[in-house]
Design an enzyme around this catalytic site. Structure first.
Site, PDB file in Angstrom:
ATOM      1  N   ASP A   1      -3.739 -10.495   5.498  1.00 17.99           N
ATOM      2  CA  ASP A   1      -2.660  -9.518   5.361  1.00 17.99           C
ATOM      3  C   ASP A   1      -3.166  -8.374   4.501  1.00 17.99           C
ATOM      4  OD1 ASP A   1      -0.247  -8.135   4.777  1.00 17.99           O
ATOM      5  OD2 ASP A   1       0.907  -9.972   5.004  1.00 17.99           O
TER       6      ASP A   1
ATOM      7  N   ARG B   1      -1.180  -5.653   3.721  1.00 20.25           N
ATOM      8  CA  ARG B   1      -0.054  -4.842   3.256  1.00 20.25           C
ATOM      9  C   ARG B   1      -0.037  -4.695   1.740  1.00 20.25           C
ATOM     10  NH1 ARG B   1       4.676  -7.867   6.413  1.00 20.25           N
ATOM     11  NH2 ARG B   1       3.289  -9.599   5.902  1.00 20.25           N
TER      12      ARG B   1
END
Length: 419
Positions: free
Chosen positions: A329, A331
């Protein structure tokens, strides 16, 4: 055809000293916007630029095509008459608290008004935030009205099923010393990595340490506010909030491999309910497609998940992503709470999210969260249960005990095998 007015001389920025000192220095965090200074990132007058990058960074190449084809004059100045925000936001104490907001310009929605005199003098200052009003028309909300989950009140939910909303579009504005501090790295290291990982597109990252603000070529975010925007900063008013990261395939086209659209719609419905009850609802929609890895990478991961031996499995959900992208991930929710502080939010009564990363980032920034609202089981598409079980096992909020490794291997395991 538009006449293009440009100099034939190109001044390179790849060596220190190629540019004169900035006319309008930015003093990030100053509570007085005139002392803080404007954010100037356009290329119409390079001598005035006080940032690295350019406004509308993710669209700058389209702008270049328009200029090169003669459709846009590069020295064209926008006319900001009647573009002011439809509702006031701030100022709030968080705007000048050291390190509190580092990824957007708190005064971005007021730039045309605050710096009107400079604009009249010819300085190309542009807003990085715009605020307007609209109505939402969504089939799921019409269904919620039909089933009497949402009453028609005439102010928020109208007779035809449309829902009134205040919208704010926000472009990213990164204060590099603040970004480095937020991630616990040196500013020099951050600048060098940004320079290298963007293929050397922005040499000023390493040659102009005096330029502390970067306009990155990434998507921004959109806010959807239901009810009175002033209530967002009022601790006496209840707030329901969902922070949602973009998933075009589900959000727009209804793909059933994930819970994104169902959870987004559920968040909107909960936000509308809170506004109708006298509070306020907020949806933060971030442009972070495919966990900020991009849609091409996401689709490659889909293929890898479906074609692996044994079919799609919750036990290997994150591993398939890491095999393709190198990281599970990208983000990194550390920057996400900035927009909440821009709105003056100090607490969220109902957080419509199960994400542990979002919860930790928000509470870690000093915003209290009351109730955490999971997606109802009946809204989870059958083909999205692999994802949901994997996320629960990885730390997603659930009222029940998270599944064990054996349960992951034997319960949902092959729900996407038919593909």
């Amino acid at each position: 055809m538009t006449t293009i007015n440009r100099s034939t001389h190109i001044r390179l920025t790849s060596h220190p000293g190629a540019q004169a000192p900035v006319r309008f220095p930015i003093r990030w965090g100053n509570a007085d916007p005139l002392k803080r200074g404007p954010v100037i990132g356009t290329v119409s007058n390079p001598a005035d630029r006080n940032t690295v990058g350019t406004h509308g960074g993710s669209y700058s190449l389209y702008r270049a095509l328009a200029v090169s084809s003669g459709a846009l004059n590069p020295i064209q100045r926008p006319d900001f008459r009647n573009t002011a925000p439809v509702t006031p936001i701030g100022p709030h104490p968080q705007w000048s608290e050291p390190g509190r907001i580092v990824s957007l310009d708190p005064f971005g929605h007021l730039a045309a008004q605050i710096f009107a005199d400079r604009i009249a003098e010819g300085v190309d200052i542009r807003p990085t935030i715009a605020i307007t009003k609209a109505r939402l028309t969504m089939i799921e909300l019409h269904e919620a009205i039909r089933l009497k989950r949402l009453p028609i009140d005439g102010a928020i939910v109208h007779d035809n099923g449309d829902v009134a909303v205040t919208k704010a579009a926000i472009d990213p504005v990164w204060h590099l010393p603040g970004i480095a501090g937020r991630f616990g790295v040196s500013e020099e290291q951050l600048r060098r990595t940004l320079f290298e990982q963007t293929g050397g597109m922005y040499p000023e990252l390493v040659t102009r340490p005096d330029l502390e603000v970067f306009l990155p070529p990434i998507g921004g975010m959109t806010l959807y506010i239901f009810g009175d925007p002033a209530a967002l900063a009022d601790p006496a008013r209840r707030l329901a909030c969902r922070v949602h990261d973009e998933c075009n395939g589900s959000d727009v086209f209804g793909s059933d491999i994930c819970t994104c659209r169902p959870y987004l719609v559920h968040g909107i419905e909960e936000a509308v309910k809170e506004a109708q009850a006298g509070g306020v609802g907020l949806i933060v929609y971030n442009r972070k497609e495919g966990r900020a890895l991009g849609e091409v990478t996401k689709f490659l991961v889909y293929n890898a998940r479906k074609r692996q031996e044994g079919g799609d499995q919750a036990a290997t959900y994150f591993e398939r992503t890491e095999c393709v992208a190198g990281v599970q991930d990208a983000r990194f929710q550390q920057l996400m709470p900035d927009v909440l502080h821009w709105l003056g939010i100090t607490k969220i009564d109902r957080f419509v999210s199960m994400s542990d990363m979002k919860f930790d980032a928000i509470t870690g920034s000093g915003i209290a969260i009351g109730e955490r609202v999971p997606i109802p089981d009946e809204l989870i598409p059958i083909d999205a249960r692999v994802e949901m079980e994997a996320k629960k096992a990885a730390g997603y909020f659930t009222a029940d005990a998270p599944p064990t490794a054996d349960e992951l291997a034997h319960t949902i395991g092959r729900s996407l095998e038919k593909y």
